[in-house]
Design an enzyme around this catalytic site. Sequence first.
Site, short mmCIF file in Angstrom:
data_model
loop_
_atom_site.label_atom_id
_atom_site.label_comp_id
_atom_site.label_asym_id
_atom_site.label_seq_id
_atom_site.Cartn_x
_atom_site.Cartn_y
_atom_site.Cartn_z
N TYR A 89 0.84 -1.20 0.00
CA TYR A 89 0.00 0.00 0.00
C TYR A 89 0.88 1.25 0.00
O TYR A 89 1.98 1.26 0.56
CB TYR A 89 -0.90 0.00 1.22
CG TYR A 89 -2.18 -0.81 1.05
CD1 TYR A 89 -2.35 -1.70 0.00
CD2 TYR A 89 -3.22 -0.67 1.96
CE1 TYR A 89 -3.51 -2.42 -0.14
CE2 TYR A 89 -4.40 -1.39 1.82
CZ TYR A 89 -4.54 -2.27 0.77
OH TYR A 89 -5.70 -2.99 0.62
N GLY A 116 -8.44 2.70 8.81
CA GLY A 116 -8.19 2.33 7.42
C GLY A 116 -7.83 0.85 7.31
O GLY A 116 -7.59 0.17 8.31
N GLU A 117 -7.83 0.33 6.09
CA GLU A 117 -7.43 -1.06 5.89
C GLU A 117 -5.95 -1.13 5.57
O GLU A 117 -5.40 -0.24 4.92
CB GLU A 117 -8.25 -1.73 4.79
CG GLU A 117 -7.97 -1.24 3.38
CD GLU A 117 -8.63 -2.11 2.32
OE1 GLU A 117 -9.74 -2.60 2.55
OE2 GLU A 117 -8.02 -2.27 1.24
N VAL A 118 -5.30 -2.19 6.02
CA VAL A 118 -3.88 -2.40 5.74
C VAL A 118 -3.66 -3.49 4.70
O VAL A 118 -2.56 -3.68 4.22
CB VAL A 118 -3.11 -2.74 7.04
CG1 VAL A 118 -3.02 -1.52 7.94
CG2 VAL A 118 -3.76 -3.90 7.79
#
Length: 372
Positions: A188, A231-233
């Site tokens: 990411y 948030g998403e990791v």
Amino acid sequence: MKKISFSIAFFTLFYLITCNASVLPTIPVPFKSGTGVIDNKKIIYIGLGSAGKSWFKMDLNQDDKQWTPIANFPGVAREQATSVFINGNIYVFGGFGKSQSGLTEVLHDIYKYNPEKNEWSELMSHSPVGLVGHSSFTYNGKAIIMGGVNENIFNGYFEDLANTNNDAGLKNKIVSKYFGKPVNDYFYNKQIISFDPETELWGSLGSFPYAGTAGSTIITEKNNKILIVNGEVKPGLRTPTAYEGEIRGNRIDWHPVASVANPDGVAGGFGGICNGSAIFAGGASFPGSSKNYVQGHYYAHEGLQKKYSDTVYIFSKNKWIKAGNLPIGIAYGVSIPWNNGLLIIGGETTGGKANPDSMFLQVSKEKLSVAY
């Protein structure tokens, strides 16, 4: 981050919920995964996502508020774009949409909307990284963008699915492989970039020193302090962490603050400043995914049901205090500051349903009010 401007005790915080049809008129289409801004004249603009290429505006100064269509977006219909208002214009960044061949792909294009002329134009500039799941805010006349998925991995997943020729076994293998990797294998985005609308050039504010995220909530103040929350990791796995940043010239100094939300964290939450207080609400998660991941099950959300949070938190003295609840669990809408409070416009609710209504959150002394 500036401290909350009033004394607040954990066990004495109350909240009120006022029941209205909607704090604003119903959006012409159920609205989620889009973007929106408010200008200096208190006119809101929202569009894209489930609205397709449509955009609407509303003048909050008028007693008879209503959504009015503006010129349609000229680019590819998209979800998860972000937008900012700078020097009288609206700038739209990235998102994901369909290529000419029909594949889902990350977008790097940039569009400008001139409200005076009711005209859109595509800028001759492209973001240095793909922009999906990113967050945007403004500082000193520039757009600051951070976070988001890795373009090659995201695009590659949809390319692989398209090449299965409807072979169910092969498709399941691709899905399991894509979701079954550890966090670091998704790469990411950790680069923090800036866009100057005057020159249409990009700059760098360094790298985020912690795990890159997608779908995080950015909360900014009028000074140079910001919060990035949850948030998403990796796909299906969120984080409960939060970080505070201070902009210093061409860099941002970061440090962790208290975690917030459930142990699994959320993505797609709402945030803003209300009467000097940082407020964080809603978001979506897969309860149990963090436990699965720690136990080595990297396809952490496999078989789990997505849950939409209705919890509202206030940040005080490096603690997140639960202030109350929204009338519904919701995520992936638009946060707009207004009347010293926070508008939540649209969003996604249980079952992935797009919401056509709005809510208004406001903190006053020891009370959180929710009008909807």
